[in-house]
Design a protein around this motif. Structure first.
Motif, short mmCIF file in Angstrom:
data_model
loop_
_atom_site.label_atom_id
_atom_site.label_comp_id
_atom_site.label_asym_id
_atom_site.label_seq_id
_atom_site.Cartn_x
_atom_site.Cartn_y
_atom_site.Cartn_z
N GLN A 36 6.86 35.82 10.38
CA GLN A 36 6.46 35.75 8.97
C GLN A 36 5.49 36.87 8.63
OE1 GLN A 36 7.97 33.56 6.97
NE2 GLN A 36 6.99 34.58 5.25
N LYS A 39 7.57 39.98 8.07
CA LYS A 39 8.29 39.90 6.78
C LYS A 39 7.36 40.23 5.62
CE LYS A 39 11.40 36.21 8.40
NZ LYS A 39 11.76 34.78 8.23
N CYS A 220 -1.22 37.14 6.51
CA CYS A 220 -0.31 36.02 6.74
C CYS A 220 -1.04 34.97 7.56
CB CYS A 220 0.95 36.49 7.49
SG CYS A 220 2.11 35.15 7.83
N LYS A 222 0.37 32.12 8.74
CA LYS A 222 1.27 31.30 9.55
C LYS A 222 1.21 31.68 11.03
CE LYS A 222 4.64 29.91 6.04
NZ LYS A 222 3.66 29.94 4.99
N ASP A 260 4.60 28.13 12.35
CA ASP A 260 5.03 28.48 10.99
C ASP A 260 4.47 27.57 9.92
OD1 ASP A 260 6.55 30.72 11.67
OD2 ASP A 260 8.22 29.46 12.28
#
Length: 544
Positions: A36, A39, A220, A222, A260
């Motif tokens: 993640q 991304k 991020c 996660k 996640d």
């Protein structure tokens, strides 16, 4: 542009380059897989802009290194008017990281693209002249070596298109923060076309840093792999509701973060977010050494017993952090004896004294106990006092799924940035050695770095890592729950703020030495230029 997999990057990069990263994912179910974090980063326009500085914040094992590697591949292969200005520097805080990144980048870029990758630290000095002269494609350096080379000559920095600063939170650290700040200030002043990418953890707030280097944040929250985070302590066993004076057992609090997911799941957690009811770890009686400073270390042995006894046929890989060299060696040697005495090692799994073990003596004279008392029982120790050959041996054998080492007892040399995935991380105490032989409690970001070695993505089969912070009492467990487990992010600040004018002077003078571009060839400089240089320092932005 929304990026969900490596395949989506085909519009940005050619397939040959992307295949390098697919090769890294060999063995994974999906070779186009992205975390993640990756991304998020690759979907941002600022990632692909050559003069847009970025700071990447994410959890340990979220894939920040591959974010940097993708930038290295993209900007390093970009066509320029002057193709001599496509050098890349990757800065790390520890020499053990230099060795690992040199090997990693060599396999990725040197092997497939024929890019020269040089390392520079106290262990690697052969190519320092090549780096200064700009005869490299990628240079991996420790902060202090970069600072020293800049004092000799700054021209090689003017040839750089990208500089990556790993573990950027080290700007806070007493014995290296100031040197890193001076080095980055010089880059800011001499080569503003060079893209800066800083990598750091979620435990750090980067507001002041963003202003200083004019960077955008890519963040991020996660976690790609779950983590069960324990704090354990010894307490007197109760029989018929009465405490037994000499009988102790281990209790724990637990914080669990799912893969996640942004938020954690605290077992038996109250609505206030505090830890829930204490629980007993297991029923065996333990006998902790209650002397000051020895309790945590003495509980490593029964904790390993518990971990090995849960699944006798599937023993976990364990990293034990103690942070003092003598204690590291002592515990590792005693662990071998303990495992045998408690029937925790099968005779068939005991390593014979192999020729490769004996060969280590050529690299390290005083290593007899390491070979005879540790390695046969799949135990090793690791610290900065060992030779590069021995350290590399320990890292490779522990990292290998079928390697010769299952337990490594280490100082902080393996806590930051090194790819040493483990099923379990044990922290025996919270005090760290600091500059000038001082001792201090670890910060929350340091704590998160330690436990982040557990359950790293793609390298062990367990679906969730485990960390155990050993403390001496329930009251300490309560304190550390708030101080470490539930800690809020800390601001990355300039260490120069902690120095008086006399202590700042050597760093100020370093800014105006002859090769800095601020002074002329005779070392003369205008006060206005000196003032301008000082105003570019990070600590000035921390005062705003």
């Amino acid at each position: 542009m929304k990026i969900e997999s490596l395949k989506d990057l085909e519009k940005k990069m050619d397939n040959e380059m992307l295949d390098l990263f697919r090769e890294k994912h060999k063995g994974m179910e999906d070779c186009d897989y992205l975390t993640q974090m990756q991304k998020e980063a690759f979907s941002k326009d600022e990632f692909w802009e050559s003069e847009e500085n970025i700071i990447v914040r994410g959890r340990t094992s979220s894939g920040k290194t591959m974010v940097a590697e993708m930038a290295m591949a993209y900007f390093g292969s970009m066509e320029r008017l002057d193709n001599n200005e496509n050098k890349i520097i990757y800065l790390v805080p520890l020499r053990v990281m230099v060795s690992e990144k040199r090997k990693e980048f060599g396999n990725l870029f040197e092997k497939h693209l024929n890019w020269t990758v040089f390392a520079s630290s106290s262990d690697y000095q052969d190519h320092d002249d090549d780096i200064i002269e700009g005869n490299f494609k990628i240079a991996v350096m420790v902060y202090e070596k970069f600072f020293a080379l800049l004092a000799q000559d700054t021209r090689f920095v003017k040839k750089c298109c990208l500089i990556v600063i790993d573990e950027l939170q080290m700007l806070n650290v007493e014995d290296r923060g100031a040197k890193l700040e001076i080095a980055l200030t010089k880059i800011n002043m001499m080569n503003q076309r060079c893209k800066l990418i800083g990598l750091t953890t979620l435990q750090c707030d980067v507001l002041y840093l963003q202003k200083w280097i004019n960077a955008k944040e890519i963040k991020c929250t996660k976690r790609p792999k779950g983590l069960r985070e324990y704090i354990i302590w010894p307490d007197k066993e109760k029989r018929n509701n009465e405490e037994q004076d000499s009988m102790y057992t281990l209790f724990y609090y637990l914080n669990e973060e799912l893969a996640d997911e942004d938020e954690c799941v605290n077992k038996d957690k109250s609505e206030s977010g505090e830890h829930g009811k204490e629980k007993k770890l297991y029923d065996k009686i333990v006998r902790p050494d209650l002397k000051k400073g020895k309790c945590e270390k003495s509980l490593v042995y029964p904790l390993v017993n518990y971990l090995f006894s849960r699944e006798p046929n599937k023993k976990p890989k364990i990293l034990v952090f103690i942070n003092y060299k003598n204690s590291v060696e002592e515990v590792a040697k005693n662990l071998g004896t303990y495992l045998v005495n408690n029937n925790l090692v099968d005779k068939q799994t005991i390593n014979p004294i192999k020729e490769e073990f004996v060969n280590l003596k050529e690299a390290e004279e005083d290593i007899g106990d390491f070979i005879n008392k540790c390695l046969p029982y799949r135990v090793a120790y690791h610290h900065g006092g060992l030779s590069k050959t021995v350290r590399n041996f320990v890292e490779e054998e522990f990292r290998n799924e079928n390697g010769l080492i299952d337990i490594v007892v280490a100082t902080g040399t393996l806590a930051i940035g090194v790819n040493m995935p483990a099923d379990v991380v044990i922290l025996a105490g919270t005090r760290l050695p600091k500059a000038g032989d001082k001792k201090a409690y670890m910060s929350s970001s340091e704590y998160k770095n330690y436990i982040g070695r557990a359950g790293r993505l793609g390298l062990r089969s367990a679906d969730c890592g485990e960390s155990y912070l050993i403390v001496s009492s329930k009251s300490e467990a309560n304190d550390y729950w708030n101080k470490y487990v539930k800690a809020k992010p800390i601001n990355i600040m300039s260490h120069l703020l902690n120095l008086n004018n006399k202590e700042k002077a050597p760093f100020a003078l370093n800014l105006v030495q002859c090769n800095s571009g601020i002074a002329d060839n005779q070392g003369n400089f205008e006060l206005a230029q000196y003032g301008s240089a000082m105003n570019n320092l990070f600590f000035q932005y921390c005062l705003l």
